[in-house]
Design a protein around this motif. Sequence first.
Motif, PDB file in Angstrom:
ATOM      1  N   UNK A  65     -27.232 -11.896  17.230  1.00 49.96           N
ATOM      2  CA  UNK A  65     -25.854 -12.079  16.801  1.00 49.96           C
ATOM      3  C   UNK A  65     -25.529 -13.560  16.665  1.00 49.96           C
ATOM      4  N   UNK A  66     -24.451 -13.840  15.966  1.00 44.93           N
ATOM      5  CA  UNK A  66     -24.082 -15.235  15.718  1.00 44.93           C
ATOM      6  C   UNK A  66     -23.715 -15.985  16.998  1.00 44.93           C
ATOM      7  N   UNK A  67     -23.306 -15.261  18.019  1.00 45.27           N
ATOM      8  CA  UNK A  67     -22.918 -15.939  19.260  1.00 45.27           C
ATOM      9  C   UNK A  67     -24.118 -16.200  20.176  1.00 45.27           C
ATOM     10  N   UNK A  68     -25.309 -15.982  19.680  1.00 41.51           N
ATOM     11  CA  UNK A  68     -26.499 -16.271  20.472  1.00 41.51           C
ATOM     12  C   UNK A  68     -26.984 -15.124  21.321  1.00 41.51           C
ATOM     13  N   UNK A 113     -28.266 -12.531  26.412  1.00 40.32           N
ATOM     14  CA  UNK A 113     -28.130 -13.927  25.986  1.00 40.32           C
ATOM     15  C   UNK A 113     -29.521 -14.434  25.666  1.00 40.32           C
ATOM     16  N   UNK A 114     -29.767 -14.691  24.429  1.00 42.78           N
ATOM     17  CA  UNK A 114     -31.133 -14.991  24.005  1.00 42.78           C
ATOM     18  C   UNK A 114     -31.254 -16.438  23.545  1.00 42.78           C
ATOM     19  N   UNK A 124     -14.413 -13.053  27.291  1.00 46.37           N
ATOM     20  CA  UNK A 124     -15.177 -13.921  28.183  1.00 46.37           C
ATOM     21  C   UNK A 124     -14.362 -14.261  29.420  1.00 46.37           C
ATOM     22  N   UNK A 125     -15.010 -14.234  30.560  1.00 47.81           N
ATOM     23  CA  UNK A 125     -14.337 -14.654  31.779  1.00 47.81           C
ATOM     24  C   UNK A 125     -14.287 -16.177  31.816  1.00 47.81           C
ATOM     25  N   UNK A 126     -13.157 -16.716  32.225  1.00 48.37           N
ATOM     26  CA  UNK A 126     -13.027 -18.172  32.251  1.00 48.37           C
ATOM     27  C   UNK A 126     -13.840 -18.771  33.395  1.00 48.37           C
ATOM     28  N   UNK A 127     -13.934 -20.093  33.377  1.00 46.25           N
ATOM     29  CA  UNK A 127     -14.599 -20.779  34.485  1.00 46.25           C
ATOM     30  C   UNK A 127     -15.943 -21.344  34.088  1.00 46.25           C
ATOM     31  N   UNK A 128     -16.639 -21.821  35.087  1.00 45.06           N
ATOM     32  CA  UNK A 128     -17.914 -22.482  34.824  1.00 45.06           C
ATOM     33  C   UNK A 128     -18.943 -21.469  34.346  1.00 45.06           C
ATOM     34  N   UNK A 129     -19.926 -21.982  33.643  1.00 42.63           N
ATOM     35  CA  UNK A 129     -21.003 -21.122  33.158  1.00 42.63           C
ATOM     36  C   UNK A 129     -22.242 -21.308  34.021  1.00 42.63           C
ATOM     37  N   UNK A 136     -10.450 -15.599  26.516  1.00 44.23           N
ATOM     38  CA  UNK A 136     -11.180 -15.935  25.300  1.00 44.23           C
ATOM     39  C   UNK A 136     -11.746 -14.662  24.699  1.00 44.23           C
ATOM     40  N   UNK A 137     -11.819 -14.652  23.421  1.00 50.50           N
ATOM     41  CA  UNK A 137     -12.264 -13.444  22.744  1.00 50.50           C
ATOM     42  C   UNK A 137     -13.348 -13.798  21.752  1.00 50.50           C
ATOM     43  N   UNK A 138     -14.384 -13.031  21.760  1.00 47.62           N
ATOM     44  CA  UNK A 138     -15.427 -13.183  20.748  1.00 47.62           C
ATOM     45  C   UNK A 138     -15.808 -11.800  20.269  1.00 47.62           C
ATOM     46  N   UNK A 139     -15.837 -11.622  18.999  1.00 48.53           N
ATOM     47  CA  UNK A 139     -16.182 -10.307  18.476  1.00 48.53           C
ATOM     48  C   UNK A 139     -17.685 -10.214  18.295  1.00 48.53           C
TER      49      UNK A 139
END
Lengths: 181, 186
Positions: free
Chosen positions: A170-173, A114-115, A139-144, B178-181
């Motif tokens: 990546x686009x997701x950070x 995670x950048x 992704x695991x649910x819940x608080x971050x 949740x899913x993210x590729x």
Amino acid sequence: MFHSLIQRLQTGGRWVVLDLGTVHSATIRELGKFRCRLEFVELADGLDSLNGEIDPRRIRQTADALLPPRRTEQTDIVLCWDLINYLNQPALTAVMECIALRCKRGALAHGLVYYSAKSMPQRPSTFIPVDDHHIIQHLNPGIERPAPRYSPEDLARCMPRYSVERGRLLRNGMQEFLFKL
Amino acid sequence: MFEIGKKGTPEAGTRPESSPARTESSPPRSSSAPTGRDAAVIGPSIHIDGDVRGEEDLLIEGEVGGTVQLKNNSLTIGPNGKVRADVYAHSIYVDGYVEGDLFGAERVHIRKSAQVKGNVTSPRVSVEDGAKFKGAIEMDPQAAQGGNRPSAPRNAAPQQAPAKPVMQSQPPKPEQPAVAKTGAAS
């Protein structure tokens, strides 16, 4: 980059793959196409003991106990997934050093950091290989929680035996890395 | 030493008449797991330390330590079963707890309720999502046939590795939130 690992497996021969994550049927299905030995660690189960220790020698012992025993046949590929983010720097140093001792020279380690993303799930995610040799993050649910946002310099300091073979944002950070020993 | 299926059965609920002696040339049996009705049963209150051998299918709901050898038969470790042993069988189905190596001549199937610490060697290995597994899965049929396994005890199940391993798996759990590729083409 996971795609490039698969391409490496496709070159033939026998491979030893170390998966630090949770066993998943899709990983077995994907890697079962090749001649390989697949070792699963579930490192997430040992995160508290690794991060909670202060003495570097004890951290090393804990890491060594969590990993598979050293064998004459060494590891070719390491799947770190996002577990790097869940280790503090002393623990990351110890784990990656213990892994290096189990690997062949030239072994590859794949990891996601995670950048640019400031937070991350409380627990490591599950990553699932899909048919086109890509991976899907569940992704695991819940608080971050805050992400450590390890920089390449941080990683170089914690993983001195490894060099960055490839890296990209990546686009997701997340930053995806392929490390080489 | 416990010789299950040769001198009677260890516990009520078994059917010795359903387990004639089988030879190497016997046709392959159904790939489904044996049920309590047609298999010998080590019940929840039974605790065995030693070698368990047999010539009929076996369901373990109790605790077994040592080795388990079912040359031509299936072993099921039920949800309550705890096995601290190396296991050699034709087919192995795990619902419970195993600490030891699993050698399945035909297949090893680890179900979602299972907890396994040990290595698995078999031409067919399947692990359901949700299972806890720590160890190695040997997917190389050449290694499964010989070199990379410890020497099996006498009467251990023969390795019948086919030319190519068949890896079976269960689909991902639908309740994943949740899913993210990631990892786009590189």
